[in-house]
Design a protein around this motif. Sequence first.
Motif, PDB file in Angstrom:
ATOM      1  N   THR A  17      13.117  38.363   9.229  1.00  0.00           N
ATOM      2  CA  THR A  17      13.648  38.770  10.520  1.00  0.00           C
ATOM      3  C   THR A  17      12.902  40.021  10.933  1.00  0.00           C
ATOM      4  N   LEU A  18      12.204  39.947  12.056  1.00  0.00           N
ATOM      5  CA  LEU A  18      11.435  41.079  12.555  1.00  0.00           C
ATOM      6  C   LEU A  18      12.268  41.887  13.536  1.00  0.00           C
ATOM      7  N   ALA A  19      12.077  43.188  13.521  1.00  0.00           N
ATOM      8  CA  ALA A  19      12.701  44.059  14.506  1.00  0.00           C
ATOM      9  C   ALA A  19      12.079  43.759  15.870  1.00  0.00           C
ATOM     10  N   PRO A  21      10.625  45.493  18.240  1.00  0.00           N
ATOM     11  CA  PRO A  21       9.267  45.981  18.532  1.00  0.00           C
ATOM     12  C   PRO A  21       8.189  45.220  17.752  1.00  0.00           C
ATOM     13  N   ALA A  22       8.518  44.763  16.546  1.00  0.00           N
ATOM     14  CA  ALA A  22       7.559  43.994  15.757  1.00  0.00           C
ATOM     15  C   ALA A  22       7.336  42.616  16.383  1.00  0.00           C
ATOM     16  N   VAL A  23       8.393  42.018  16.926  1.00  0.00           N
ATOM     17  CA  VAL A  23       8.269  40.726  17.601  1.00  0.00           C
ATOM     18  C   VAL A  23       7.303  40.852  18.775  1.00  0.00           C
ATOM     19  N   ALA A  25       4.959  43.111  19.207  1.00  0.00           N
ATOM     20  CA  ALA A  25       3.612  43.376  18.708  1.00  0.00           C
ATOM     21  C   ALA A  25       2.957  42.101  18.181  1.00  0.00           C
ATOM     22  N   VAL A  26       3.694  41.328  17.402  1.00  0.00           N
ATOM     23  CA  VAL A  26       3.131  40.083  16.855  1.00  0.00           C
ATOM     24  C   VAL A  26       2.754  39.131  17.985  1.00  0.00           C
ATOM     25  N   ASN A  27       3.631  38.979  18.961  1.00  0.00           N
ATOM     26  CA  ASN A  27       3.335  38.088  20.091  1.00  0.00           C
ATOM     27  C   ASN A  27       2.106  38.547  20.858  1.00  0.00           C
ATOM     28  N   LYS A  37       0.652  33.474  14.896  1.00  0.00           N
ATOM     29  CA  LYS A  37       1.529  34.568  14.468  1.00  0.00           C
ATOM     30  C   LYS A  37       1.423  34.773  12.959  1.00  0.00           C
ATOM     31  N   ILE A  41       0.525  38.290  11.004  1.00  0.00           N
ATOM     32  CA  ILE A  41       1.361  38.870   9.944  1.00  0.00           C
ATOM     33  C   ILE A  41       0.576  38.975   8.638  1.00  0.00           C
ATOM     34  N   ALA A  44      -1.729  41.918   8.915  1.00  0.00           N
ATOM     35  CA  ALA A  44      -0.978  43.179   8.868  1.00  0.00           C
ATOM     36  C   ALA A  44      -0.595  43.534   7.429  1.00  0.00           C
TER      37      ALA A  44
END
Length: 76
Positions: A17-19, A21-23, A25-27, A37, A41, A44
């Motif tokens: 489960t991403l926070a 802001p991480a969602v 950034a990944v998108n 995606k 990840i 990263a």
Amino acid sequence: MAATHPDHPASERLSVTLAPPAVVAVNELAETGRVSKADVINRAVLLLGFVERERDKGNELMIRTPDGELERIHIL
């Protein structure tokens, strides 16, 4: 069965489960880099591993600005 490098385990599927802001950034990284995606990840995690190993050796992470100045990067 696919061959693997002796020092590397087989791939593993994880559910995380991403926070928020991480969602975002990944998108954004997946879209602008035209990669999946999962690729974002994976990169990263590998980058963080590299940074941590360098910090363990006593090295610092620096960035050079366009005018040539060095700035130390702090990753918590």
